[in-house]
Design a protein around this motif. Structure first.
Motif, PDB file in Angstrom:
ATOM      1  N   UNK A 163       0.510  -1.229  -0.206  1.00 36.12           N
ATOM      2  CA  UNK A 163       0.150   0.063  -0.109  1.00 36.12           C
ATOM      3  C   UNK A 163       0.775   1.321   0.029  1.00 36.12           C
ATOM      4  N   UNK A 164       0.814   2.001  -1.171  1.00 33.98           N
ATOM      5  CA  UNK A 164       1.248   3.255  -1.217  1.00 33.98           C
ATOM      6  C   UNK A 164       0.380   4.116  -2.125  1.00 33.98           C
ATOM      7  N   UNK A 165       0.568   5.408  -1.914  1.00 36.40           N
ATOM      8  CA  UNK A 165      -0.155   6.503  -2.578  1.00 36.40           C
ATOM      9  C   UNK A 165       0.608   7.387  -3.736  1.00 36.40           C
ATOM     10  N   UNK A 166       0.014   7.115  -4.683  1.00 38.58           N
ATOM     11  CA  UNK A 166      -1.186   6.609  -5.336  1.00 38.58           C
ATOM     12  C   UNK A 166      -0.784   5.211  -5.197  1.00 38.58           C
ATOM     13  N   UNK A 167      -1.951   4.382  -5.435  1.00 42.62           N
ATOM     14  CA  UNK A 167      -1.706   2.920  -5.450  1.00 42.62           C
ATOM     15  C   UNK A 167      -0.988   2.316  -6.579  1.00 42.62           C
ATOM     16  N   UNK A 168      -0.389   1.252  -6.468  1.00 38.05           N
ATOM     17  CA  UNK A 168      -0.021   0.446  -7.698  1.00 38.05           C
ATOM     18  C   UNK A 168      -0.909   0.446  -8.634  1.00 38.05           C
ATOM     19  N   UNK A 169      -0.680   0.427  -9.881  1.00 39.31           N
ATOM     20  CA  UNK A 169      -1.380   0.304 -10.874  1.00 39.31           C
ATOM     21  C   UNK A 169      -1.543  -0.992 -11.825  1.00 39.31           C
ATOM     22  N   UNK A 170      -1.749  -0.857 -13.014  1.00 36.05           N
ATOM     23  CA  UNK A 170      -1.678  -2.255 -14.057  1.00 36.05           C
ATOM     24  C   UNK A 170      -0.761  -2.260 -14.935  1.00 36.05           C
ATOM     25  N   UNK A 171      -0.033  -3.294 -15.241  1.00 34.95           N
ATOM     26  CA  UNK A 171       1.009  -3.384 -16.396  1.00 34.95           C
ATOM     27  C   UNK A 171       0.493  -2.249 -17.744  1.00 34.95           C
ATOM     28  N   UNK A 172      -0.693  -2.101 -17.888  1.00 26.43           N
ATOM     29  CA  UNK A 172      -0.847  -1.274 -19.044  1.00 26.43           C
ATOM     30  C   UNK A 172      -0.524   0.159 -18.712  1.00 26.43           C
ATOM     31  N   UNK A 173      -0.817   0.641 -17.570  1.00 27.20           N
ATOM     32  CA  UNK A 173      -0.206   1.958 -17.163  1.00 27.20           C
ATOM     33  C   UNK A 173       1.102   1.933 -17.027  1.00 27.20           C
ATOM     34  N   UNK A 174       1.808   0.763 -16.771  1.00 25.77           N
ATOM     35  CA  UNK A 174       3.368   0.714 -16.742  1.00 25.77           C
ATOM     36  C   UNK A 174       4.059   1.136 -18.023  1.00 25.77           C
ATOM     37  N   UNK A 175       3.302   0.275 -19.151  1.00 22.91           N
ATOM     38  CA  UNK A 175       3.728   0.725 -20.460  1.00 22.91           C
ATOM     39  C   UNK A 175       3.655   2.218 -20.884  1.00 22.91           C
ATOM     40  N   UNK A 176       2.504   2.960 -20.462  1.00 23.58           N
ATOM     41  CA  UNK A 176       2.475   4.139 -20.772  1.00 23.58           C
ATOM     42  C   UNK A 176       3.325   5.170 -19.962  1.00 23.58           C
ATOM     43  N   UNK A 177       3.867   4.657 -18.823  1.00 15.63           N
ATOM     44  CA  UNK A 177       4.981   5.265 -18.117  1.00 15.63           C
ATOM     45  C   UNK A 177       6.049   5.221 -19.094  1.00 15.63           C
ATOM     46  N   UNK A 178       6.589   3.858 -19.390  1.00 19.86           N
ATOM     47  CA  UNK A 178       7.727   3.733 -20.131  1.00 19.86           C
ATOM     48  C   UNK A 178       7.698   4.774 -21.430  1.00 19.86           C
ATOM     49  N   UNK A 179       6.649   4.753 -22.130  1.00 17.14           N
ATOM     50  CA  UNK A 179       6.266   5.778 -23.202  1.00 17.14           C
ATOM     51  C   UNK A 179       6.874   6.985 -22.784  1.00 17.14           C
ATOM     52  N   UNK A 180       6.218   7.378 -21.588  1.00 16.75           N
ATOM     53  CA  UNK A 180       6.562   8.904 -21.249  1.00 16.75           C
ATOM     54  C   UNK A 180       7.966   8.884 -20.962  1.00 16.75           C
ATOM     55  N   UNK A 181       8.862   8.213 -20.346  1.00 17.05           N
ATOM     56  CA  UNK A 181      10.169   8.000 -20.051  1.00 17.05           C
ATOM     57  C   UNK A 181      10.716   8.209 -21.501  1.00 17.05           C
ATOM     58  N   UNK A 182      10.502   7.288 -22.447  1.00 16.79           N
ATOM     59  CA  UNK A 182      11.015   7.335 -23.760  1.00 16.79           C
ATOM     60  C   UNK A 182      10.839   8.815 -24.396  1.00 16.79           C
ATOM     61  N   UNK A 183       9.476   9.375 -24.318  1.00 13.17           N
ATOM     62  CA  UNK A 183       9.484  10.362 -25.229  1.00 13.17           C
ATOM     63  C   UNK A 183       9.767  11.828 -24.751  1.00 13.17           C
ATOM     64  N   UNK A 184      10.172  11.655 -23.293  1.00 11.43           N
ATOM     65  CA  UNK A 184      10.573  13.022 -22.648  1.00 11.43           C
ATOM     66  C   UNK A 184       9.292  13.679 -22.034  1.00 11.43           C
TER      67      UNK A 184
END
Ligand code: ZN
Ligand code: ZN
Ligand code: ZN
Ligand code: ZN
Ligand code: ZN
Ligand code: ZN
Ligand code: ZN
Ligand code: ZN
Lengths: 474, 474, 474, 474
Positions: free
Chosen positions: A284-305
């Protein structure tokens, strides 16, 4: 005569990987080039290793008197754990409650941190916008702490900054060349959901994540961004977890709004299925852990700046602290009540390994991008560049040597964070820090801590106005 | 003992500006640090100056037998003019017509360029996709020339690559780790418009721009990008002029397509109002000059990373060459016929000054971004990094010293391009190169050329596969 | 005294569903209201039924001398099959080859269609842009046939319009108030792929779809849209199959470009897995069938107004025709060679049932939206509104009664298209036409055809300029 | 025998314009068709006129005890003014303050409105979410008033619903099939700005608009949309003024969120330059008037379907009421203090004329779109369709005849709203209502009011669930 030469490594910056030696003198980088071993008192052989600027952790909560817990580590212990993860500078938050002086609290926190083995700094924290509190913003900036944290939720806990306070802090932060840091969750959504759970009598771990879904974060994120656009200041949003928020960020950044978004390794590698387990409260942390799909969106955000910052949001609570307000059922299982769980995950030591393994070695980001995300960008945004965040003549000799091929199975035994569990237990990472150097001194080598309590110094920070005028760290 | 030390400058990379000295030995950067003057044979004082990697010009047309003209300069003269603009490496295109071997033509062009005072390389050019031509692609890549130019227009002139040829060259370029370079204009739109003008009897300069409007370029741009996405290769699009094309690029880059977009200083500073003048033909280039609004879109693209490359597309024709097929009216004015104008503008020497003045000094881009746009990124995309494009130990000592405060009024007298006019005549630029060093030798100093004919060497290039696998130069 | 009253139905328009009677006289709608049975010669009880404007099929290929086949139906037979599917008006294409007059060909086709039981019209077809061909565009518009079909592929077959021809037809169509209809596939991508398959010796059904992937269509779609934007005309793109093309459409429509996009029921319900079967050749059509994911994108386009037209692209070839150029292996299986398969699927009769079942009854679109997609919008775009496409006083009494609860299992026996297979064999649809009325006469009732050969009349069309000036059919 | 026949007009619906007669009996549309004059007791000749469903005003504030003013009109007078503007149905808001029952207040308001000459209904208003208030939502829905207004600002005035209240009302509205209506302005931004103005001592009219800029509205708009997406309900956002908000709407609508956006004629035709005048206070409304650029964005939203509703937000205050709390300077000019100005503009009577003139006659929208925007869509969203909003058999005979060529110069003399100024004074409109018919009775003809006090009836409303399930009124 140099103090130390790091020979034959690949020296990494956000834009280059250069095969050369690094010469160090008096705690600072003296020169890059090719040197004879005889030119220094001692030599480190970095053959095959990446020589990177030390990791900077700008987001952790150590010794925070949070819900009655202080966490498992003193600041000195925390600096040891960090050092094993390549961290050579860290920053924590001032404590804060209504009626107190944020500035005084920040000074007190700096004092507490002075036992650290690595350099340190402090962010202010704001829960109200009294004239006194607002006046403290200038004092803090003058004292080298131009970053000001606010929470958009936790109203009941007395920690939330309401919209009016946010606007006032944003305004003053702008005037002093500082940056607000915002934890984005809609209090109205979160609290109304918690109330519904309470009425339904189901406070299970799983419901924790349901109470604070993606939209709960995304609404607050959008609001913070609108306020920033309105005031015309810069902004740091911490621990962003989802693509909806990133889309808001993209639109703002395309308008050149200096919106610096952080995410953390836990949102990239841990998911909300953990809440289904009996010990889901440990996740338990805040915001809560999400789904693998959201993680892919985060990687995209890391890649594209879209995301230029990473931070661990480290809260190192051991099982007993996470569980201290919980009760058990007759059968020994937990009486699940997520409101009674101390929030937060340990992460300081594993940020670099996880990003090396999941990012660089899986081909998602280059080692150069990693350098920016763990060090250079953070130094720039938080105002300690080029003293920190770069291996260049004149900069502090804060360095981590990385072996990109080293395999480590993460476990509580491998880490040095003083707690008896590891949410990544059993995860194999490829790529690991093998030596950490702080201001020219080797503080971790061959799995041994060699640093010194109290060697850290308070880091006076000042943010380059160009990073506040545009969305760009170039 | 070093050969040369550049002392007290601010050493620029895409991610940093570091106050340190640069030590040079045997034509290469030996070390960065702080050195005593006594450690080198000679010393340059760079106090107050930016020490930048030499400009790389990957897009110019010198001695091109274009419409019967060869341009005003030999390659040696071209290298002199370039050197005054901070250029330390340049690349030109092989000649090409049907039935010829692109590889043989490229070798011939390299031979011609060997008189240059700076290093040089050659791009292949393709107008057909015979098995022989396609087979040459591999030979060129092996010979260090992995870049292949095609035109999507000029069908009547026999220069156009049709869609089938593009697909075949793209495919083979992908297989050999090379990059196509595409000039994007829809031949159908351009030629049908020219035909309409001809029928209407109005071939005025103004109509030239109308024949090849933004959509003419944008359609071809989109087509090239679709072909790239389909084949799965990387792509360089040269001389992009407008926001519509950039929006296409953004969508492709967001899908991680390795699409490297170039623009040129003329599209940032010269506009289509020039075609209204009597000597509008001097401003005829393809694509045509656009509006100030499009230029703003280009600046946005430079800022947000959609455009990572700049190039001058230098074609240094003097007035007599530009006008050689034109006739005059009885009153001495031109019988305007844009189809009889030799296309192209001179720009090699002013690329850096214009980007310094309009970009850095107007606050649109940082000096670090400029470094990327004029040198580092080009070295990376064209495959000569880190030999070129960076000031780091081991790299060639190709360096330009920039005085960011130096004011120069551009004019034909100021430039060294052997032509009797200047489209930027009278424009004041702030920020100018003041010394150019090629492989450790000062070739321009105090307004004097000190280089040597034939000192340039053929630059064997190879593109790092990571830049072909992702849209990222980090 | 009316000829016929349709009592107690729910009368559907794109914007309303009204419970009222429809009174018909002299082949036209006379009145809407509530009438006594005694006011008419005959009465139809439509209790519980939806009373909809008859389906218009603007996209079919009957008696096309395509690859040597004419299809299974005469135009009279085609009109019977259509009538069972609620179709009360249909349009086909003129034949065309180089050197012929499109206008003359269109007249010839109209003559052939005159045996139909329902009203009919003809689109021109263009493969070249000779002055004569272009001049025919005006004649066709004057003759009530202001729609002009072009193919962007099939170069080898001599059917392709190249970019120059497209631009010229677009220009002239604009001048006469007409609309081009374009089949979008990149010939370069398609043909180069087919050639690769040929060289690899694998011409299997599966490879057919791979040769003409989404990007093959999307590139051509984008090109056609750029040409339209450049010329400033309106455009119909037929049989669109994918979300990438729709995104291009959205951007163009947001700029108010009158871009009318069609899709067909086969792309919504049949997928490329069919090519894996032994009889996959029966599913070969162009563009190829896609994936269920693309179908979802098409539904989204139908919902949000990006797609305003549906058409069946009916090509009713029986098995023997589909297979006539194929050979068999010794084991009796097909020697798969997709280039030898006659392209096209039967679909005229099932368009309405499929859209009722998959669209309305699955909650994706309302019955009103369906009315627009099968009738009203088509009448508007193709220029026969309000004579067709609406149930309103003065309009032709072309009506289909729909029972939204009727369940039918599709099969070759259920349909009336004279072929011995059905790609939807066994699919249960809910919602079916139960009576068809053409110009006031019942032509299908109780599963019986009651129409008359030659009852159809040539429909003179003219497109309302407002639909050419804006992207809007409101 | 009919009561009335409207002959020879062009009958308008959102999807069609049909040349036919309209027959009326017992206050309802009896039939559409072509009828003999002898079939009715009386006949109206509508030759050359558009016969449209009567305008519905769902957004006005009459007899609102706002800041001590009640406005210039009784409800009967208001219905007269409306009738001259083609309005045949109107809806007002219940009064509300803390502790009161929204349901009781709505009933009281309905009673007050019963003197109207046209049909009427009432929206509830919510400022708190006590269990009693929430329970009233179901009562109101049952009583035919399923629409619930909230303000996101006016906290100091005690009118604001905070985030928690919004979420609770949204949730309950969803459960009962109702729709919240939200006034979107960020209270934090507005109030903090007003406070700044107060401290700066500049409360000029001009500063009013600066206090509540586009971002003030856009933030609240985004928040309301996020809440809607989170709860999963439908939403009406009233009086939207800018493109930033519309972009948020587009993204939400593309996800099929049933988000119905309203704008008003004042935001299309009046701009913030009015605040520069001495009598700028007469133009003070909330949100403030914007720029012509924003108005263009609104037109785009009307065209592309982002905005489906128009409303006048009529607040008919005469000069004395607008100014009642103001003081004057010695020189007779106003002591400008925007906080002392009664907010709101008159607009009921001019909505239709302005949309006819600026919309239809300027080619921005079709007469069919206008029909949707002023009547059909409103009937659908507010739950009184098809009783209202359409000319079809069975619907109420609420009709306005429009002469699209009639020119009128707007002025206080031309209007019937009992106030002594007109913000559109001198504006020529082309297109005007020339006859209004309510439930079959002519109530305005030849510039004369012929209606009857108390002829209006309370309109019981119920929203079709399909409009709450999808973003679509088709
Ligand atoms: Zn937090
Ligand atoms: Zn935190
Ligand atoms: Zn070119
Ligand atoms: Zn060129
Ligand atoms: Zn086709
Ligand atoms: Zn077809
Ligand atoms: Zn309001
Ligand atoms: Zn209002």
């Amino acid at each position: 005569m140099f103090d130390l030469i790091i020979k034959n490594g690949k020296v990494v910056s956000p834009a280059s990987t250069v095969a050369c030696d690094v010469a160090i003198k008096d705690g600072k980088i003296a020169a890059l080039g090719h040197f004879n071993a005889s030119e220094a008192a001692s030599v480190v052989d970095a053959t095959g290793k990446y020589v990177m600027p030390g990791v900077i952790e700008a987001h952790m909560h150590c010794q925070a008197p949070f819900q009655g817990c202080l966490g498992a580590n003193t600041f000195f212990e925390q600096s040891i754990s960090g050092a094993f993860g390549g961290v050579t500078t860290f920053m924590d938050f001032a404590n804060m409650s209504r009626g107190q002086s944020p500035y005084t609290q920040a000074l007190a926190r700096a004092e507490e941190m002075s036992e650290s083995a690595i350099d340190y700094s402090v962010h202010g924290k704001f829960v109200e916008s009294t004239p006194e509190a607002i006046a403290d913003i200038e004092k803090m900036a003058d004292a080298g702490m131009p970053t000001f944290k606010m929470f958009m939720t936790y109203k009941k806990e007395g920690v939330m900054s309401d919209d009016e306070t946010m606007l006032k802090v944003f305004q003053k932060a702008k005037e002093v060349g500082g940056l607000p840091m915002v934890h984005c969750e809609s209090n109205a959504i979160a609290e109304s959901n918690i109330e519904k759970c309470r009425q339904a009598g189901d406070m299970s771990w799983v419901n924790f994540a349901k109470c604070k879904p993606v939209l709960c974060e995304a609404e607050a994120f959008a609001r913070a961004v609108y306020f920033t656009e309105y005031i015309g200041n810069g902004l740091i949003v911490v621990h962003t977890t989802n693509g909806e928020a990133l889309d808001t960020a993209r639109r703002a950044q395309a308008k050149d709004l200096p919106l610096y978004v952080e995410t953390g390794p836990h949102y990239l590698t841990l998911f909300d299925d953990l809440y289904q387990g009996e010990n889901g409260h440990l996740a338990i942390c805040s915001p809560p852990l999400r789904t693998p799909e959201e993680a892919e969106d985060l990687w995209q955000g890391l890649k594209d700046g879209t995301i230029l910052l990473t931070g661990s949001d480290d809260c190192t609570f051991d099982i007993d602290e996470k569980s201290m307000f919980l009760e058990k059922n007759p059968d020994g299982t937990w009486k699940q009540d997520f409101t009674k769980v101390v929030n937060g995950l340990s992460g300081l030591e594993i940020r670099l390994p996880i990003l090396l393994s999941e990012g660089v070695n899986k081909g998602r980001i280059s080692i150069n991008k990693l350098c920016a995300l763990t060090s250079t960008n953070i130094a720039k945004v938080y105002g300690c560049y080029p003293q920190k965040g770069i291996i260049a003549p004149g900069s502090d000799a804060d360095i981590v040597l990385v072996d990109l091929d080293k395999e480590v199975v993460l476990s509580k035994e491998v880490l040095h964070n003083n707690i008896s569990y590891c949410l990544h237990e059993g995860m194999k990472v490829i790529g690991y820090p093998v030596m950490t150097i702080a201001k020219g001194k080797i503080i971790v080598e061959n799995g041994q801590f060699k640093g010194e309590k109290g060697a850290g110094r308070f880091l006076k920070r000042k943010i380059d106005p160009q990073y506040l005028a545009h969305y760009s760290l170039d």
